[in-house]
Design a protein around this motif. Structure first.
Motif, PDB file in Angstrom:
ATOM      1  N   ARG A   3     -14.035  -7.055   0.761  1.00  0.00           N
ATOM      2  CA  ARG A   3     -12.816  -7.440   1.506  1.00  0.00           C
ATOM      3  C   ARG A   3     -11.745  -7.959   0.562  1.00  0.00           C
ATOM      4  N   GLU A   4     -12.168  -8.709  -0.451  1.00  0.00           N
ATOM      5  CA  GLU A   4     -11.212  -9.238  -1.436  1.00  0.00           C
ATOM      6  C   GLU A   4     -10.474  -8.075  -2.127  1.00  0.00           C
ATOM      7  N   LEU A   5     -11.219  -7.051  -2.514  1.00  0.00           N
ATOM      8  CA  LEU A   5     -10.585  -5.889  -3.170  1.00  0.00           C
ATOM      9  C   LEU A   5      -9.682  -5.135  -2.194  1.00  0.00           C
ATOM     10  N   LEU A   6     -10.092  -5.052  -0.928  1.00  0.00           N
ATOM     11  CA  LEU A   6      -9.276  -4.331   0.063  1.00  0.00           C
ATOM     12  C   LEU A   6      -8.010  -5.118   0.415  1.00  0.00           C
ATOM     13  N   VAL A   7      -8.121  -6.435   0.465  1.00  0.00           N
ATOM     14  CA  VAL A   7      -6.926  -7.259   0.710  1.00  0.00           C
ATOM     15  C   VAL A   7      -5.952  -7.102  -0.460  1.00  0.00           C
ATOM     16  N   SER A   8      -6.496  -7.059  -1.676  1.00  0.00           N
ATOM     17  CA  SER A   8      -5.640  -6.838  -2.852  1.00  0.00           C
ATOM     18  C   SER A   8      -5.014  -5.440  -2.800  1.00  0.00           C
ATOM     19  N   THR A   9      -5.774  -4.463  -2.308  1.00  0.00           N
ATOM     20  CA  THR A   9      -5.239  -3.099  -2.131  1.00  0.00           C
ATOM     21  C   THR A   9      -4.051  -3.129  -1.176  1.00  0.00           C
ATOM     22  N   GLN A  10      -4.182  -3.883  -0.099  1.00  0.00           N
ATOM     23  CA  GLN A  10      -3.091  -3.983   0.886  1.00  0.00           C
ATOM     24  C   GLN A  10      -1.850  -4.607   0.245  1.00  0.00           C
ATOM     25  N   ASP A  11      -2.082  -5.586  -0.621  1.00  0.00           N
ATOM     26  CA  ASP A  11      -0.962  -6.197  -1.359  1.00  0.00           C
ATOM     27  C   ASP A  11      -0.289  -5.151  -2.253  1.00  0.00           C
ATOM     28  N   MET A  12      -1.107  -4.351  -2.937  1.00  0.00           N
ATOM     29  CA  MET A  12      -0.545  -3.312  -3.817  1.00  0.00           C
ATOM     30  C   MET A  12       0.250  -2.296  -2.995  1.00  0.00           C
ATOM     31  N   ALA A  13      -0.276  -1.928  -1.832  1.00  0.00           N
ATOM     32  CA  ALA A  13       0.406  -0.948  -0.973  1.00  0.00           C
ATOM     33  C   ALA A  13       1.767  -1.470  -0.532  1.00  0.00           C
ATOM     34  N   GLY A  14       1.837  -2.783  -0.339  1.00  0.00           N
ATOM     35  CA  GLY A  14       3.070  -3.390   0.158  1.00  0.00           C
ATOM     36  C   GLY A  14       4.126  -3.598  -0.914  1.00  0.00           C
ATOM     37  N   ARG A  15       3.779  -3.409  -2.174  1.00  0.00           N
ATOM     38  CA  ARG A  15       4.736  -3.688  -3.256  1.00  0.00           C
ATOM     39  C   ARG A  15       5.823  -2.637  -3.376  1.00  0.00           C
ATOM     40  N   GLY A  16       5.514  -1.419  -2.888  1.00  0.00           N
ATOM     41  CA  GLY A  16       6.493  -0.360  -3.056  1.00  0.00           C
ATOM     42  C   GLY A  16       6.612   0.017  -4.520  1.00  0.00           C
TER      43      GLY A  16
END
Ligand code: NCD
Length: 306
Positions: free
Chosen positions: A17-30
């Protein structure tokens, strides 16, 4: 080592989940964070001893987006082709001062062998028929997104069918490990020659009749028939395989509302999946590819963190 990523079966649900939450952060960076970030001043070596399109390029793009440089070594044209051992090859690359190695290897134990030989972080980009952890993570992310489970990454109540050449698939093993840890039910579907009963020891169910489950799943991950890993006589008639296990237009029409079609690629179109399904409204195949960049950004940032 704490900073290696060998397989999803080694990780707790909390770490996934920690890696997936970080993935979501990366996706949101544009795209505005291009050329800067967590990987500034780093060099990551991509050692790809088997062919790749998506995995290799998305690791390169992921590193670039975070400010890191990459160098690439492929099997063809390297000293691996002269018979150098995997451990010697990765140690030689490490001696040049790289910060991490991303490895695709043909041997099932390739990633572990390399990690044991190295002091720098080792990220498995697909090892034989063992695991392909960043693919498992991107598949979990794409399914969570389609099912409205971003944020929590709780896949409880969802069923994923993984269909086809399971025994030869490192993708299947990582999907089973990751998705079941996040709460999903995973059903492996295929003929006995490609989907052994023993795969159920990984925590999934084994079903022989695709039509019996197609109407109840939330996602179908179709797998490529791995011709290069089969003896010819193992595959049998391709017409018979297609009749029982392809995701045809007729089968896809029986999927429930909102259920999605996935494929890690490359696909044998017309064998395991029809064009109209791969390119149809349920398909999230190209979204999986996009998610692959964000997952690899998250994994590189985590594994290269001091
Ligand atoms: C897969 C692989 O290489 O394991 N491709 C990928 O990484 N997307 C699947 C395959 O080759 O069939």
């Amino acid at each position: 080592m704490a900073h290696d990523l060998i397989g999803l079966s080694d990780l707790s649900a909390a770490r996934l989940r920690e890696l997936l939450v970080s993935t979501q952060d990366m996706a949101g960076r544009g795209r505005e964070r291009w050329w800067g970030g967590e990987l500034d001043s780093t060099v990551t070596a991509l050692v790809f001893l088997e062919d790749s399109t998506r995995t290799r390029l998305s690791f390169e793009i992921a590193a670039a987006r975070l400010g890191g440089r990459t160098v690439v070594l492929s099997g063809k044209g390297s000293s691996v082709a002269k018979g150098e051992s995997l451990a010697d090859t990765v140690r030689t690359v490490e001696a040049m001062g790289v910060d991490a190695i991303v490895l695709r290897a043909g041997e099932d134990q390739g990633a572990q062998t390399a990690a044991d030989a190295l002091d720098c972080p080792l990220i498995n980009a697909g090892a034989g028929a063992h695991e392909h952890p960043t693919q498992g993570l991107l598949d979990a992310y794409a399914l969570a997104e389609a099912a409205g489970r971003l944020g929590s990454f709780d896949l409880g109540g969802l069923t994923l069918a993984v269909v086809g050449d399971i025994d030869h698939s490192r993708v299947a093993r990582s999907d089973i490990a990751g998705m079941t840890a996040l709460g999903a039910r995973v059903v492996c579907v295929g003929p006995e020659a490609m989907c052994s009963d023993s795969i159920s020891s990984l925590g999934c169910e084994v079903v022989r009749d695709f039509d019996s489950v197609i109407g109840e799943v939330d996602g179908v991950q179709m797998l490529r028939v791995q011709f290069e890993r089969h003896a010819d006589e193992q595959i049998g008639s391709l017409e018979a395989y297609r009749a029982s296990y392809a995701l045809t237009e007729a089968r896809a029409a029986r999927m429930k509302e909102g259920a999605v079609v996935m494929h890690p690629g490359p696909a044998n179109r017309g064998l395991e999946i029809d064009d109209v399904v791969a390119d149809g409204p349920r398909s999230i195949i190209r979204r999986q590819v996009a998610c692959g960049v964000w997952v690899r950004m998250a994994v590189l940032a985590s594994c290269l963190a001091p």
